[in-house]
Design a protein around this motif. Sequence first.
Motif, PDB file in Angstrom:
ATOM      1  N   ILE A  52       0.836  -1.194   0.000  1.00 16.32           N
ATOM      2  CA  ILE A  52       0.000   0.000   0.000  1.00 16.32           C
ATOM      3  C   ILE A  52       0.872   1.246   0.000  1.00 16.32           C
ATOM      4  N   VAL A  53       0.542   2.187  -0.865  1.00 13.34           N
ATOM      5  CA  VAL A  53       1.182   3.500  -0.889  1.00 13.34           C
ATOM      6  C   VAL A  53       0.122   4.520  -0.473  1.00 13.34           C
ATOM      7  N   GLU A  91      -5.882   0.460  -7.791  1.00 18.60           N
ATOM      8  CA  GLU A  91      -6.675   1.149  -6.793  1.00 18.60           C
ATOM      9  C   GLU A  91      -6.382   0.599  -5.403  1.00 18.60           C
ATOM     10  N   GLY A  92      -6.609   1.438  -4.401  1.00 20.62           N
ATOM     11  CA  GLY A  92      -6.353   1.008  -3.039  1.00 20.62           C
ATOM     12  C   GLY A  92      -7.230  -0.141  -2.595  1.00 20.62           C
ATOM     13  N   GLY A  99      -5.222   5.214  -0.345  1.00 20.69           N
ATOM     14  CA  GLY A  99      -4.169   5.390  -1.337  1.00 20.69           C
ATOM     15  C   GLY A  99      -4.251   4.376  -2.463  1.00 20.69           C
ATOM     16  N   TYR A 100      -3.073   3.952  -2.924  1.00 15.77           N
ATOM     17  CA  TYR A 100      -2.954   2.963  -3.993  1.00 15.77           C
ATOM     18  C   TYR A 100      -2.467   1.632  -3.423  1.00 15.77           C
ATOM     19  N   HIS A 101      -2.616   0.592  -4.237  1.00 14.72           N
ATOM     20  CA  HIS A 101      -2.173  -0.744  -3.827  1.00 14.72           C
ATOM     21  C   HIS A 101      -1.414  -1.402  -4.992  1.00 14.72           C
ATOM     22  N   PRO A 102      -0.242  -0.847  -5.354  1.00 15.54           N
ATOM     23  CA  PRO A 102       0.490  -1.387  -6.504  1.00 15.54           C
ATOM     24  C   PRO A 102       1.075  -2.759  -6.219  1.00 15.54           C
ATOM     25  N   MET A 103       1.345  -3.489  -7.301  1.00 18.06           N
ATOM     26  CA  MET A 103       1.967  -4.805  -7.215  1.00 18.06           C
ATOM     27  C   MET A 103       3.261  -4.787  -8.016  1.00 18.06           C
ATOM     28  N   ALA A 106      -8.464   7.262  -8.541  1.00 11.16           N
ATOM     29  CA  ALA A 106      -8.333   5.829  -8.246  1.00 11.16           C
ATOM     30  C   ALA A 106      -7.679   5.550  -6.900  1.00 11.16           C
ATOM     31  N   ALA A 107      -7.365   6.579  -6.115  1.00 11.76           N
ATOM     32  CA  ALA A 107      -6.930   6.359  -4.734  1.00 11.76           C
ATOM     33  C   ALA A 107      -8.176   6.114  -3.896  1.00 11.76           C
TER      34      ALA A 107
END
Length: 469
Positions: free
Chosen positions: A156-157, A196-197, A175-179, A165-166
């Motif tokens: 999570i960022v 997206e988070g 926030g965001y949830h990058p992989m 999309a946060a």
Amino acid sequence: MVKRTGTRPRIVVSADGRGVVGHAGARLLADIADATGLTRACSEAFAGLRQRRGGHEPGRIAVDLAVTLADGGKAICDLAVLRDQAALFGPVASDPTAWRLLSIMDSAVLRRLSTARAQAREIAWAQRIDTSGGLPQTTAAGQPVPGLVLDIDASIVICHSEKEAATPTWKKSFGYHPMFCFLDNTREALSGLLREGRTGSNTTTDHITVLDDALTQIPDEYRHGTPILIRSDSAGCTHGLLTHIRNLRATGIDARFSVGVAITEPIRQAILTAKQHLQWVPALDSDGEPRDGADICELTGLVPDDGYPPGTRFIVRREEPHPGAQLSLFDTVEGLRHQVFATDTPPGNGSIQFLEARHRGHARVEDRIRTGKDTGFGRFPSRIFAINAAWLQLALTGIDLLAWTQMLLLHGTLATAEPKKLRYRLLHVAARITHTARQTRLRIAETWPWATDLVTAFDRLTALPQPIT
């Protein structure tokens, strides 16, 4: 009388120095981008984009942004560190120009940028083999792990303002949830996907996308001629991902998996059966020595098939809980912490102690993500999702520049140092630029403890085999 100790020398400060530059070591990052062909490949990726007559070349702007992030920059305005030192870095685009570049980086441009990174990676690996004989090798329990090891994980960022999309996350943050997918051998950031988070951790399609993008970053001779181990935590233990990994073998990719397994009721029953009827052996530390208070056992045959690919094995680790360990009710009742993973590595390719230590090495990806958040993707600059997705790809490029610098130019502790130490000792060093005999010289203070390391790195950079153009 009290004797004064530890006093600093008195100084007089003025702003009239000439020929002095900061962040001198960051020039290594810019030069390694040129030496690996990344700058040229980025220029080709941005070919055809509209630009002003006599303006900055888009590919060069992208590389300068990646260098800024690798150097510890947090925002586009940090380009000023490079731009205000033209004697060291040459002409650098303004902040508005950089913003315009990010705004036109659509999905097609990002695909071409990914191709540019793959081309540069192939050259960087070839240079590593020519100069050092081979790529760095991952180890487990004091033994080498054959081939390449890919680690997939999400993080999570947190965003402190409204961004497209946060969204609220499963950790009750925002926030965001990058992989991401990192290569454990070299610490390169092979791929990343901004999400997206609210996106779940065990989304099969996202895991497959990130994995496939990572595989395209690996040069052909390694992708089809080298064993590839794909590791993940329990979020990657989905039948869709494991089946996809198994099907990669039909394409000539020797892929295997090692993924965490959630402890469900059937797993608990298998552990209880193993506790009573099977032999447990001591777990091993990273150096191959027995680990106090930790044992492992194979559960294969005790766990229901439940759709796992044929040949899947299950191994459990139990250990005395350390302070702060997350314990389930099952762990609390048993008095030990349990962790289970699944792998399709066949018997005869290492003891279960080796396989367990090999899987435990997946935890290093947490360090990769932690340092990556200090190398660009811990803070996203725009309210627009597409711009933030482009920023993520430039951050991954910056991480690659650091990895190539360490892999090709540095030895000893600096070759494995985290970015923070590398910046503090090498990249942010001050120096003086002088011009003599039609040469521009970068003079580093001879008393700087790592001056020799920096000079040696520049010498190795000059000696790198150059790609044929």
